[in-house]
Structure formats: C-alpha cells, structure tokens
Design a protein around this motif. Structure first.
Motif, PDB file in Angstrom:
ATOM      1  N   GLN A  50       0.858  -1.326  -0.059  1.00 10.82           N
ATOM      2  CA  GLN A  50       0.022  -0.096  -0.203  1.00 10.82           C
ATOM      3  C   GLN A  50       1.000   1.344  -0.062  1.00 10.82           C
ATOM      4  O   GLN A  50       1.778   1.294   0.773  1.00 10.82           O
ATOM      5  CB  GLN A  50      -0.936   0.044   1.007  1.00 10.82           C
ATOM      6  CG  GLN A  50      -2.018   1.197   0.943  1.00 10.82           C
ATOM      7  CD  GLN A  50      -2.778   1.201   2.248  1.00 10.82           C
ATOM      8  OE1 GLN A  50      -2.332   1.166   3.342  1.00 10.82           O
ATOM      9  NE2 GLN A  50      -4.076   0.798   2.144  1.00 10.82           N
ATOM     10  N   ASP A  51       0.410   2.084  -0.811  1.00  5.42           N
ATOM     11  CA  ASP A  51       1.053   3.426  -0.914  1.00  5.42           C
ATOM     12  C   ASP A  51       0.546   4.379  -0.108  1.00  5.42           C
ATOM     13  O   ASP A  51      -0.472   4.213   0.447  1.00  5.42           O
ATOM     14  CB  ASP A  51       1.124   3.778  -2.546  1.00  5.42           C
ATOM     15  CG  ASP A  51       1.922   5.166  -2.877  1.00  5.42           C
ATOM     16  OD1 ASP A  51       2.710   5.527  -1.969  1.00  5.42           O
ATOM     17  OD2 ASP A  51       1.731   5.433  -3.936  1.00  5.42           O
ATOM     18  N   HIS A  52       1.130   5.659  -0.069  1.00  7.44           N
ATOM     19  CA  HIS A  52       0.583   6.761   0.756  1.00  7.44           C
ATOM     20  C   HIS A  52       0.641   7.843  -0.133  1.00  7.44           C
ATOM     21  O   HIS A  52       1.785   8.529   0.115  1.00  7.44           O
ATOM     22  CB  HIS A  52       1.078   7.119   2.197  1.00  7.44           C
ATOM     23  CG  HIS A  52       1.186   5.865   3.235  1.00  7.44           C
ATOM     24  ND1 HIS A  52       1.628   4.578   2.729  1.00  7.44           N
ATOM     25  CD2 HIS A  52       0.289   5.779   4.194  1.00  7.44           C
ATOM     26  CE1 HIS A  52       1.431   3.807   3.899  1.00  7.44           C
ATOM     27  NE2 HIS A  52       0.833   4.490   4.869  1.00  7.44           N
TER      28      HIS A  52
ATOM     29  N   VAL B 281       2.498  -0.186 -15.936  1.00 10.64           N
ATOM     30  CA  VAL B 281       3.066  -1.061 -16.517  1.00 10.64           C
ATOM     31  C   VAL B 281       4.431  -1.195 -16.089  1.00 10.64           C
ATOM     32  O   VAL B 281       5.400  -1.882 -16.620  1.00 10.64           O
ATOM     33  CB  VAL B 281       3.077  -0.672 -18.205  1.00 10.64           C
ATOM     34  CG1 VAL B 281       1.406  -0.792 -18.758  1.00 10.64           C
ATOM     35  CG2 VAL B 281       3.925   0.481 -18.384  1.00 10.64           C
ATOM     36  N   ARG B 282       4.476  -1.028 -14.680  1.00  9.31           N
ATOM     37  CA  ARG B 282       6.043  -0.985 -14.179  1.00  9.31           C
ATOM     38  C   ARG B 282       5.666  -1.262 -12.691  1.00  9.31           C
ATOM     39  O   ARG B 282       4.655  -1.129 -12.335  1.00  9.31           O
ATOM     40  CB  ARG B 282       6.782   0.174 -14.606  1.00  9.31           C
ATOM     41  CG  ARG B 282       6.073   1.578 -14.741  1.00  9.31           C
ATOM     42  CD  ARG B 282       5.545   2.098 -13.399  1.00  9.31           C
ATOM     43  NE  ARG B 282       4.536   3.177 -13.290  1.00  9.31           N
ATOM     44  CZ  ARG B 282       4.211   3.637 -12.242  1.00  9.31           C
ATOM     45  NH1 ARG B 282       4.616   3.158 -11.259  1.00  9.31           N
ATOM     46  NH2 ARG B 282       3.199   4.632 -12.277  1.00  9.31           N
ATOM     47  N   LEU B 283       6.813  -1.317 -11.990  1.00 11.59           N
ATOM     48  CA  LEU B 283       6.898  -1.436 -10.524  1.00 11.59           C
ATOM     49  C   LEU B 283       6.378  -0.165  -9.822  1.00 11.59           C
ATOM     50  O   LEU B 283       6.653   0.820 -10.447  1.00 11.59           O
ATOM     51  CB  LEU B 283       8.186  -1.894  -9.896  1.00 11.59           C
ATOM     52  CG  LEU B 283       8.659  -3.261 -10.446  1.00 11.59           C
ATOM     53  CD1 LEU B 283       9.918  -3.496  -9.969  1.00 11.59           C
ATOM     54  CD2 LEU B 283       7.706  -4.093  -9.321  1.00 11.59           C
TER      55      LEU B 283
ATOM     56  N   PRO C  40       6.715   4.192  -4.250  1.00 13.70           N
ATOM     57  CA  PRO C  40       7.892   3.434  -3.321  1.00 13.70           C
ATOM     58  C   PRO C  40       7.519   2.072  -3.080  1.00 13.70           C
ATOM     59  O   PRO C  40       8.189   1.466  -2.354  1.00 13.70           O
ATOM     60  CB  PRO C  40       7.969   4.394  -2.085  1.00 13.70           C
ATOM     61  CG  PRO C  40       6.557   4.846  -1.732  1.00 13.70           C
ATOM     62  CD  PRO C  40       5.845   5.134  -3.390  1.00 13.70           C
ATOM     63  N   GLU C  41       6.404   1.380  -3.568  1.00 15.49           N
ATOM     64  CA  GLU C  41       6.093   0.123  -3.173  1.00 15.49           C
ATOM     65  C   GLU C  41       7.304  -0.755  -3.226  1.00 15.49           C
ATOM     66  O   GLU C  41       7.506  -1.732  -2.429  1.00 15.49           O
ATOM     67  CB  GLU C  41       4.831  -0.484  -3.883  1.00 15.49           C
ATOM     68  CG  GLU C  41       3.593   0.335  -3.426  1.00 15.49           C
ATOM     69  CD  GLU C  41       3.345   1.569  -4.627  1.00 15.49           C
ATOM     70  OE1 GLU C  41       4.216   2.216  -5.107  1.00 15.49           O
ATOM     71  OE2 GLU C  41       2.373   1.707  -5.021  1.00 15.49           O
ATOM     72  N   THR C  42       8.087  -0.612  -4.368  1.00 21.56           N
ATOM     73  CA  THR C  42       9.103  -1.638  -4.575  1.00 21.56           C
ATOM     74  C   THR C  42      10.086  -1.636  -3.439  1.00 21.56           C
ATOM     75  O   THR C  42      10.530  -2.529  -3.460  1.00 21.56           O
ATOM     76  CB  THR C  42       9.820  -0.999  -5.819  1.00 21.56           C
ATOM     77  OG1 THR C  42       8.794  -1.073  -7.084  1.00 21.56           O
ATOM     78  CG2 THR C  42      11.037  -1.899  -6.414  1.00 21.56           C
TER      79      THR C  42
HETATM   80  N1  GLY Z   1       3.254   4.453  -5.876  1.00 19.01           N
HETATM   81  C1  GLY Z   1       2.506   5.021  -7.115  1.00 19.01           C
HETATM   82  C2  GLY Z   1       2.954   4.262  -8.340  1.00 19.01           C
HETATM   83  O1  GLY Z   1       4.166   3.969  -8.472  1.00 19.01           O
HETATM   84  O2  GLY Z   1       2.439   4.743  -9.406  1.00 19.01           O
END
Ligand code: GLY
Ligand code: AMP
Length: 426
Positions: A211-213, A286-288, A291-293
C-alpha cells in the motif's frame, strides 16, 4: 551476467540493490542513476528517454538483461527498440504499455473484459463531458487520458468542482495534450492497495501486496504526490481479495490483450480500491510502483533475476514464485521542502551512514546526487528509508528511528506510514 537498469528513482535504486545480490549477476549498470545508486551500481550518463543511446550502450557493453524502471520510456517503445536490436529487455512493448499510457485504452479494455472498475464515460469534447457530469448521480473523478507524471487525476466532491476540473484538463489544458481525451468516472470509496505481478504473456506470478500513501500530509490530507511511503504486505488484501484480483482482473486482462494481438510481458500493477463489493481497478501501471518496490524487494528473499530474464527472453514463468520474509517492510519517504510543489535542491544530507547501521534498514535514494564528496538533494522525493522487522509495529518504529538520524534543510515526511494497517490488524 551484466544487467542495465534504466531510471533514476528510489524504485531503480532498489532494483539495482536487489539485482546486484543475484549470484547470476557480475555487474549492474544504471542509466542515469543517482547519488545513492552510484554506491550499488555503475552509473551511466544517459537519460531514461534516450532510447537510441541506451540501446547502443547495451550493445557495445554486451548487456545480458535490461530492466526498465519508469513508464515513459516503456510507453515510447523502448522495449520494441531493444528487441529490434536483439537485446533482452524486461518490460511491456509500446502497445502493451498503452495500458498506462492511455487511461481511455485501459478503461476500454476493462469494459471489454468485464473487469470490475468504476462506471465511466470517455470524451474528446468538453460539451459532452459536461452533460455527463450534469447527469451523473454520483461524485466523479476527472482524468486526463495521457501520461501526466501522476498528476492528471482530479477527485471531486460536487458538480461545481467537477466542472472546474474538466475546465482545467480540457479547456485550460493543464496537462497539455494528455487532456485532449478525458475519462470521467464514478468516485469509489474504500481502501486503496497496490497489486503488482509479473506476466510472461500468459502466466502471472504475483508479488506480495502493498500500500502506497499518496497524499503529502498525515491522515491522507494535502495534495497528491508520487507516494510518501509504503508498506508490504497490505492486510486489506486478504486471501479472498488476492484470488479475486488474479481471477477477475489480471487473467481476463491478459487474455483480452492477447485476443487483440498484444502479448503482455513485464510488470503489471493494478491500483485497486477495495470496496464493499470487492476490489475495483482505479488504474493500471506497466511497471513497478515507487515507493512500493522499496518494502517489497526488501522483503523478497528469492532471486528475482531468473524471473525477469525468462520474461525478457520470451520464455515461460509457469510455476515460478517469489518468496517473502514473514515480517513486513515499511518505507518512509523523506521529501524536499516545497514538494509536491516547486522545491529546493542542493541541500546537504547528513546521517545516512548512521541510519544504515541499524540492522534491517536500507536507505534507498530517489532524488540525490554526489557533489564534492557529499550527498545532496536533487529531487522532490529524496530518500526512501526502508525497514523490515518481525511485525508491523516494530518495522514502523525501526523505519522512524532511522529517519530521526537523517536530516537536510526543509526535509518533511509523513509520520503515519503504516497506521492504516496497524488499525486493521488491531
Ligand atoms: N506509487 C504509485 C506509483 O508508482 O504509481
Ligand atoms: P490514478 O493515477 O488513476 O491512480 O489516480 C490517483 C489517485 O486518485 C488514486 O490513487 C486515488 O486516490 C484517486 N482516484 C483515482 N480514481 C478514483 C476513483 N474512481 N475513485 C476514487 N478515487 C480515485
């Protein structure tokens, strides 16, 4: 193997760090990289959109695998260009990358494949868009069709706001040509999550949930950003939701694309709203995620290179899996004064070494550069301070302990990364 990573953010730093740990890999290059990436890879002074220059570099330096971080070169067809030169490259083709490059295309695909998503209309003239807003009996979100550096989405709460948003996007062209077509869709409620997977054109290997913020300030207030922090796993994605995403979203999408003659090879990222009636897609990337990666790859205990290589070579990933540490990962983004608006640059960063001496902490660099022996700020999002531990509370505390050791003038960050998950778990 010699691997080239394209990009210059926190996601790319994380990729370089992780790929460099693979026993299959001897050398990691990054174009253009940043001040922190230079500690984990050899930085090459070529921009991420210099497709011809990058292909020439990969050929001249006998690169065995190229991994593309950001969306812009993917949408511009970098994968097609590399493949035409016989180079192994991980990422979707330009046609497949339209899934992120055009929100209208993504919505049409979702509609054609019966993928759960918000009700919507697509418009190329402001008059019909206005009528749609006038008649909609739900609050709407106005989205510019094309790439707008993550900024082309306006969530509204009233008809007046929606008309004003439409005016910004279509008439005042706040996002340029990206706004020539707009998507107007139903505003969904629920909790957001990122579902990221790798696809070989047919089979899907999911990463852990995250999960992103996105909003700049605590409690999800303030303007939207590229992402102020992330954690993994996301408890809102329980196992039933996980299965629904695979069965009702990703498999139908990949089959639908194949029916259109598009083989989807690369990362597919579904931005979800987990609603009362199940997960619905807000967007595809279409990519990672960035900052979730950062927390994802810090938790990943398996070598990611075999999967990336197989996909790049057009092979099959059937039966392959990623393995994850049981403990969660948390990333807190440290941003420059002013971000997400105009921000300062060139501020000296201190405390990086001390922060990284904490066991289970890694500081990934997003907007930094090396200047006469010091690491200085050079972007809006500067650092992703990432920690893993046995439970979420411990990982959060550890990440913030590391944050407290780092400073630069104007630095700001959210203090509530991971709190939604803590609440859900308690
Ligand atoms: N964290 C959102 C994105 O990479 O699009
Ligand atoms: P996107 O770039 O499409 O992910 O949109 C950026 C942000 O806008 C998302 O992370 C959501 O917070 C919000 N958003 C987008 N679409 C919707 C929607 N249909 N309903 C509610 N919020 C949305």
């Amino acid at each position: 193997m010699r691997v080239l990573v394209i990009g210059s953010g926190g996601r790319e730093h994380t990729l370089c760090w992780k790929i460099g740990q693979s026993p299959l890999v001897q050398e990691v290059f990054c174009a253009p990289g940043n001040g922190g990436i230079a500690q984990d890879a050899i930085c090459i002074n070529l921009a991420a959109d210099d497709i011809a220059g990058l292909a020439r570099f990969a050929k001249d330096n006998v690169i065995d695998l190229t991994v593309v971080g950001p969306e812009a070169p993917l949408v511009s067809g970098i994968v097609d260009a590399f493949q035409a030169e016989g180079l192994a490259v991980f990422g979707p083709s330009g046609r497949a990358a339209l899934l992120e490059g055009s929100k209208a295309f993504a919505k049409k695909m979702m509609h054609a494949c019966s993928i759960p998503t918000a009700r919507f209309g697509l418009f190329t003239d402001a008059g019909s868009a206005r009528s749609y807003i006038q008649e909609a009996d739900f609050p709407v979100v106005v989205k510019a069709d094309g790439l707008a550096a993550g900024k082309g989405v306006i969530v509204t709460s009233s008809r007046e706001e929606a008309f004003a948003a439409l005016d910004e996007v279509m008439v005042k062209k706040a996002f340029g040509d990206a706004g020539s077509t707009v998507v107007i869709e139903e505003r969904l409620t629920g909790e957001e999550a990122s579902f990221i997977a790798v696809c070989d054109g047919e089979h899907i290997v999911a990463l852990a949930s995250s999960q992103d913020h996105k909003p700049a300030l605590d409690n999800d207030e303030g303007p939207n950003t590229g992402g102020m922090g992330a954690y993994s796993p996301a408890p809102v994605v329980d196992s039933a939701t996980h299965d629904m995403v695979i069965e009702r979203i990703l498999h139908p999408l990949v089959s639908g694309l194949r029916a259109k003659g598009i083989t989807y090879r690369g990362v597919i990222y579904a931005g979800l709203m987990v609603t009362e009636s199940g997960p619905k897609v807000l967007e595809f990337n279409v990519r990672l995620g960035d900052p979730e990666t950062q927390p994802l790859l810090m938790r990943c205990t398996s070598d990611i290179v075999p999967v990336l290589l197989e996909v790049a070579k057009g092979g099959s990933i059937k039966g392959m899996e990623f393995e994850w540490a049981a403990g969660p990962g948390v990333c807190v983004v440290l941003a420059s004064g002013g971000y997400p608006g105009p921000y300062d640059k060139g501020r000296v960063i201190s405390g990086l070494g001390q922060a990284e001496r904490i066991d289970g902490v890694k500081v990934f660099h997003a907007g930094t550069r090396l200047q006469s022996g010091s690491i200085v700020t050079s972007g809006g999002r500067v650092l992703g301070v990432t920690a893993v531990d046995n439970d979420l509370k411990a990982a959060i505390d550890k990440a913030y302990r590391a944050v407290s050791l780092i400073s630069f003038e104007g630095m700001h960050y959210r203090r509530d990364i991971g709190h939604k998950a803590l609440k859900r778990l308690s």
